[in-house]
Design an enzyme around this catalytic site. Structure first.
Site, PDB file in Angstrom:
ATOM      1  N   ASP A 127       9.794  11.356   8.086  1.00 63.59           N
ATOM      2  CA  ASP A 127       9.169  10.672   6.953  1.00 63.59           C
ATOM      3  C   ASP A 127       9.713  11.250   5.662  1.00 63.59           C
ATOM      4  O   ASP A 127      10.312  12.315   5.644  1.00 63.59           O
ATOM      5  CB  ASP A 127       7.642  10.742   7.015  1.00 63.59           C
ATOM      6  CG  ASP A 127       7.082  12.120   6.698  1.00 63.59           C
ATOM      7  OD1 ASP A 127       7.819  13.116   6.808  1.00 63.59           O
ATOM      8  OD2 ASP A 127       5.904  12.200   6.339  1.00 63.59           O
ATOM      9  N   ASN A 135       6.956   7.147  -6.558  1.00 58.79           N
ATOM     10  CA  ASN A 135       6.496   5.848  -7.065  1.00 58.79           C
ATOM     11  C   ASN A 135       5.665   6.004  -8.329  1.00 58.79           C
ATOM     12  O   ASN A 135       5.849   5.254  -9.300  1.00 58.79           O
ATOM     13  CB  ASN A 135       5.679   5.104  -6.000  1.00 58.79           C
ATOM     14  CG  ASN A 135       6.540   4.458  -4.936  1.00 58.79           C
ATOM     15  OD1 ASN A 135       7.682   4.100  -5.177  1.00 58.79           O
ATOM     16  ND2 ASN A 135       5.986   4.314  -3.752  1.00 58.79           N
ATOM     17  N   HIS A 140       8.322   1.938  -8.670  1.00 55.31           N
ATOM     18  CA  HIS A 140       8.611   1.478  -7.309  1.00 55.31           C
ATOM     19  C   HIS A 140      10.098   1.246  -7.046  1.00 55.31           C
ATOM     20  O   HIS A 140      10.536   1.347  -5.900  1.00 55.31           O
ATOM     21  CB  HIS A 140       7.794   0.230  -6.989  1.00 55.31           C
ATOM     22  CG  HIS A 140       6.341   0.533  -6.812  1.00 55.31           C
ATOM     23  ND1 HIS A 140       5.833   1.056  -5.659  1.00 55.31           N
ATOM     24  CD2 HIS A 140       5.294   0.429  -7.668  1.00 55.31           C
ATOM     25  CE1 HIS A 140       4.543   1.247  -5.792  1.00 55.31           C
ATOM     26  NE2 HIS A 140       4.180   0.877  -7.007  1.00 55.31           N
ATOM     27  N   ASP A 144      11.783   2.572  -3.786  1.00 53.89           N
ATOM     28  CA  ASP A 144      12.603   1.729  -2.910  1.00 53.89           C
ATOM     29  C   ASP A 144      13.979   2.350  -2.688  1.00 53.89           C
ATOM     30  O   ASP A 144      14.511   2.325  -1.576  1.00 53.89           O
ATOM     31  CB  ASP A 144      12.757   0.325  -3.494  1.00 53.89           C
ATOM     32  CG  ASP A 144      11.486  -0.496  -3.416  1.00 53.89           C
ATOM     33  OD1 ASP A 144      10.514  -0.052  -2.760  1.00 53.89           O
ATOM     34  OD2 ASP A 144      11.471  -1.585  -4.014  1.00 53.89           O
ATOM     35  N   ASP A 170       6.882   5.061   4.607  1.00 53.73           N
ATOM     36  CA  ASP A 170       7.886   6.121   4.459  1.00 53.73           C
ATOM     37  C   ASP A 170       8.189   6.792   5.793  1.00 53.73           C
ATOM     38  O   ASP A 170       8.654   7.916   5.839  1.00 53.73           O
ATOM     39  CB  ASP A 170       7.425   7.155   3.433  1.00 53.73           C
ATOM     40  CG  ASP A 170       6.201   7.937   3.869  1.00 53.73           C
ATOM     41  OD1 ASP A 170       5.524   7.523   4.841  1.00 53.73           O
ATOM     42  OD2 ASP A 170       5.900   8.977   3.254  1.00 53.73           O
TER      43      ASP A 170
END
Length: 192
Positions: A127, A135, A140, A144, A170
């Site tokens: 992860d 974020n 975001h 991303d 994630d």
């Protein structure tokens, strides 16, 4: 006085997927939600089912052998009788990263496990640390970028035939089948 819905009043949902295990799961979910599930394994079967009774919704697999979901959708949208039926595409791929999603991973992992003979299988689970902070601090688009970069990193550092998927926001998983002894210990330093 309680009113019980008749089968004519319940929304019927046509599920078009060539993988039977997916049909079983989706059918169960739809039935448990109180709708009528109408599973079929091909576009040809879907057309026959639609001649009998038009659905209120279609769940449509994108990748099928006889015609892909996009072509079938386009065909339905050109027909006056079917153009207003909502269609939800079902995909085995994560749109953001281009790698498999949870559904795709389960399909490919089972295929790989069932097709190998006495090879070792290694499951990697990973992860991203601090995605929420990325974020919150940078937006975001930066989050991303981190998600895409992690997927690219796994693709680059694991064997070409590894089954790699994004299974959550994630979270990633990868399955590698190999004949090499201690492969997991060899590869872990490359993907930390």
């Amino acid at each position: 006085m309680d009113h019980q819905a008749t089968s004519e009043e319940l929304a019927n949902i046509l599920i078009v997927d060539d993988i039977t295990s997916n049909l079983v799961i989706l059918t169960e979910i739809i039935k448990n939600a109180g709708y009528i599930a109408r599973p079929v394994t091909s576009v040809k079967q879907a057309l026959t089912a639609m001649e009998i009774n038009l659905p209120q919704l279609i769940l449509l697999d994108i990748s099928m052998p006889d015609m892909d979901g996009y072509e079938f959708c386009e065909m339905l949208k050109k027909d006056v009788k079917t153009r207003n039926i909502p269609i939800i595409f079902i995909s085995a791929y994560d749109e953001l990263t281009g790698i498999l999603n949870r559904r795709g991973f389960m399909e490919k992992a089972m295929q790989l496990i069932n097709s190998t003979d006495k090879k070792d299988a290694i499951l990697f689970i990973a992860d991203l640390d601090h995605l929420k902070e990325i974020n919150d601090s940078f937006g975001h688009a930066a989050g991303d970028f981190a998600i895409i970069s992690a997927a690219d990193y796994l693709r680059t550092n694991l064997p070409e035939d590894a089954v790699i998927a994004r299974i959550g926001g994630d979270e990633y998983v990868a399955l590698v089948v190999t004949d090499e002894e201690n492969y997991g210990q060899q590869i872990v330093p490359n993907i930390k």
